[in-house]
Scaffold this motif. Structure first.
Motif, PDB file in Angstrom:
ATOM      1  N   THR A  91      51.837  50.202  36.193  1.00  0.00           N
ATOM      2  CA  THR A  91      52.202  50.308  35.060  1.00  0.00           C
ATOM      3  C   THR A  91      51.501  48.642  34.367  1.00  0.00           C
ATOM      4  O   THR A  91      51.460  47.555  35.192  1.00  0.00           O
ATOM      5  CB  THR A  91      53.149  50.752  33.971  1.00  0.00           C
ATOM      6  OG1 THR A  91      53.293  50.725  32.844  1.00  0.00           O
ATOM      7  CG2 THR A  91      54.625  49.383  34.955  1.00  0.00           C
ATOM      8  N   ASP A  92      51.035  48.863  33.423  1.00  0.00           N
ATOM      9  CA  ASP A  92      50.904  46.911  32.729  1.00  0.00           C
ATOM     10  C   ASP A  92      49.650  46.420  33.007  1.00  0.00           C
ATOM     11  O   ASP A  92      49.569  44.899  33.545  1.00  0.00           O
ATOM     12  CB  ASP A  92      52.385  46.396  33.007  1.00  0.00           C
ATOM     13  CG  ASP A  92      53.476  46.865  32.136  1.00  0.00           C
ATOM     14  OD1 ASP A  92      52.768  47.775  30.775  1.00  0.00           O
ATOM     15  OD2 ASP A  92      54.920  46.095  32.419  1.00  0.00           O
ATOM     16  N   LEU A  93      48.810  47.736  33.610  1.00  0.00           N
ATOM     17  CA  LEU A  93      47.940  46.601  34.547  1.00  0.00           C
ATOM     18  C   LEU A  93      46.701  46.237  33.869  1.00  0.00           C
ATOM     19  O   LEU A  93      46.270  45.145  33.981  1.00  0.00           O
ATOM     20  CB  LEU A  93      47.026  48.154  35.281  1.00  0.00           C
ATOM     21  CG  LEU A  93      47.158  48.909  36.325  1.00  0.00           C
ATOM     22  CD1 LEU A  93      46.950  50.045  36.812  1.00  0.00           C
ATOM     23  CD2 LEU A  93      47.702  47.714  36.716  1.00  0.00           C
ATOM     24  N   GLY A  94      47.014  46.248  31.736  1.00  0.00           N
ATOM     25  CA  GLY A  94      45.802  46.386  30.851  1.00  0.00           C
ATOM     26  C   GLY A  94      44.617  45.790  32.149  1.00  0.00           C
ATOM     27  O   GLY A  94      44.351  47.072  32.159  1.00  0.00           O
ATOM     28  N   ALA A  95      43.461  44.607  31.979  1.00  0.00           N
ATOM     29  CA  ALA A  95      42.123  44.783  32.397  1.00  0.00           C
ATOM     30  C   ALA A  95      41.913  44.565  34.344  1.00  0.00           C
ATOM     31  O   ALA A  95      41.100  44.733  34.297  1.00  0.00           O
ATOM     32  CB  ALA A  95      41.399  43.532  31.567  1.00  0.00           C
ATOM     33  N   GLU A  96      43.354  44.511  34.407  1.00  0.00           N
ATOM     34  CA  GLU A  96      42.927  43.820  36.375  1.00  0.00           C
ATOM     35  C   GLU A  96      42.862  45.907  36.502  1.00  0.00           C
ATOM     36  O   GLU A  96      43.400  46.412  36.936  1.00  0.00           O
ATOM     37  CB  GLU A  96      43.716  43.331  36.186  1.00  0.00           C
ATOM     38  CG  GLU A  96      44.586  42.790  37.836  1.00  0.00           C
ATOM     39  CD  GLU A  96      45.613  42.104  37.962  1.00  0.00           C
ATOM     40  OE1 GLU A  96      45.795  41.744  38.655  1.00  0.00           O
ATOM     41  OE2 GLU A  96      46.724  42.359  36.819  1.00  0.00           O
ATOM     42  N   PRO A  97      42.354  45.211  37.421  1.00  0.00           N
ATOM     43  CA  PRO A  97      41.378  46.748  38.618  1.00  0.00           C
ATOM     44  C   PRO A  97      42.153  46.086  39.152  1.00  0.00           C
ATOM     45  O   PRO A  97      43.227  44.985  40.016  1.00  0.00           O
ATOM     46  CB  PRO A  97      40.711  46.182  39.149  1.00  0.00           C
ATOM     47  CG  PRO A  97      40.103  45.100  39.189  1.00  0.00           C
ATOM     48  CD  PRO A  97      40.928  44.414  37.304  1.00  0.00           C
ATOM     49  N   VAL A  98      43.146  47.686  40.012  1.00  0.00           N
ATOM     50  CA  VAL A  98      43.954  47.867  40.648  1.00  0.00           C
ATOM     51  C   VAL A  98      43.018  47.624  42.535  1.00  0.00           C
ATOM     52  O   VAL A  98      41.655  47.831  42.334  1.00  0.00           O
ATOM     53  CB  VAL A  98      44.393  49.084  41.209  1.00  0.00           C
ATOM     54  CG1 VAL A  98      45.365  49.039  41.995  1.00  0.00           C
ATOM     55  CG2 VAL A  98      45.144  49.875  39.743  1.00  0.00           C
ATOM     56  N   PHE A 127      56.149  50.525  38.814  1.00  0.00           N
ATOM     57  CA  PHE A 127      55.625  48.977  39.845  1.00  0.00           C
ATOM     58  C   PHE A 127      54.902  48.054  38.763  1.00  0.00           C
ATOM     59  O   PHE A 127      53.503  49.013  38.095  1.00  0.00           O
ATOM     60  CB  PHE A 127      55.270  49.358  41.078  1.00  0.00           C
ATOM     61  CG  PHE A 127      56.225  48.978  42.258  1.00  0.00           C
ATOM     62  CD1 PHE A 127      56.863  47.220  42.189  1.00  0.00           C
ATOM     63  CD2 PHE A 127      56.740  49.804  42.078  1.00  0.00           C
ATOM     64  CE1 PHE A 127      57.488  48.443  43.793  1.00  0.00           C
ATOM     65  CE2 PHE A 127      57.466  50.537  43.413  1.00  0.00           C
ATOM     66  CZ  PHE A 127      58.210  49.607  43.700  1.00  0.00           C
ATOM     67  N   ARG A 128      54.393  46.924  38.237  1.00  0.00           N
ATOM     68  CA  ARG A 128      53.833  46.133  37.501  1.00  0.00           C
ATOM     69  C   ARG A 128      52.557  44.836  38.607  1.00  0.00           C
ATOM     70  O   ARG A 128      53.549  44.766  39.424  1.00  0.00           O
ATOM     71  CB  ARG A 128      54.200  45.595  36.485  1.00  0.00           C
ATOM     72  CG  ARG A 128      54.971  44.758  37.177  1.00  0.00           C
ATOM     73  CD  ARG A 128      55.408  44.093  34.833  1.00  0.00           C
ATOM     74  NE  ARG A 128      56.045  43.302  35.503  1.00  0.00           N
ATOM     75  CZ  ARG A 128      57.267  43.074  34.211  1.00  0.00           C
ATOM     76  NH1 ARG A 128      57.221  43.373  33.151  1.00  0.00           N
ATOM     77  NH2 ARG A 128      58.251  42.052  34.609  1.00  0.00           N
ATOM     78  N   PRO A 129      51.935  44.417  38.103  1.00  0.00           N
ATOM     79  CA  PRO A 129      51.511  43.228  38.579  1.00  0.00           C
ATOM     80  C   PRO A 129      52.570  42.127  38.786  1.00  0.00           C
ATOM     81  O   PRO A 129      53.129  42.211  37.875  1.00  0.00           O
ATOM     82  CB  PRO A 129      49.664  43.059  38.012  1.00  0.00           C
ATOM     83  CG  PRO A 129      49.788  44.450  37.668  1.00  0.00           C
ATOM     84  CD  PRO A 129      50.491  44.975  37.399  1.00  0.00           C
TER      85      PRO A 129
END
Length: 135
Positions: A91-98, A127-129
């Motif tokens: 969750t809470d990834l925004g524009a950040e790629p996994v 889990f979030r970054p």
């Protein structure tokens, strides 16, 4: 998962409470009565840090019933710093790629509700970054 079972599992679902084997020191999640490493009785509670990294992941586009409004969403195998690997939604990834190796931390979030205005809302871990900087 039905609501009564969810509430029985709330220690592990809300705070990543597992067990540590008193015989071989293996960290166990989810909790079990028998250590999967040495086969001895393991009932000593252990609080995991909630920190880890993405071990593997996939994106769910065709979500099962009750989760359609969340699709598409990422699900990962997260290797906890203490060793066990857990499956969780990211969750809470925004524009950040996994990415494999991405540092993540556990957060408690809504998993689903029963679709009724006055119904049950189920929460659990996701889990979030890891957020950089002081907290």
């Amino acid at each position: 998962m039905e609501a009564p079972r969810h509430w029985r599992l709330k220690k592990q679902r809300y705070s990543l409470t597992g067990e540590v084997c008193p015989h071989c020191s293996a960290k166990i999640f989810p909790p079990r009565d028998v250590c999967p490493e040495c086969g001895q009785e393991a009932k000593t509670a252990f609080q995991f840090s909630g920190k880890g990294e993405v071990f593997s992941y996939t994106t769910i586009n065709d979500a099962p019933s009750g989760y359609q409004e969340q699709a598409p969403y990422a699900v990962a195998l997260v290797k906890l710093n203490e060793g066990p690997i857990v499956t969780a939604q990211l969750t809470d990834l925004g524009a950040e790629p996994v990415r494999i190796g991405m540092p993540v931390e556990m957060v408690t979030r809504r998993i689903k509700d029963d679709g009724n205005e006055r119904g049950v809302i189920l929460y659990g871990y996701k889990f979030r970054p890891v957020i950089a900087g002081p907290r």
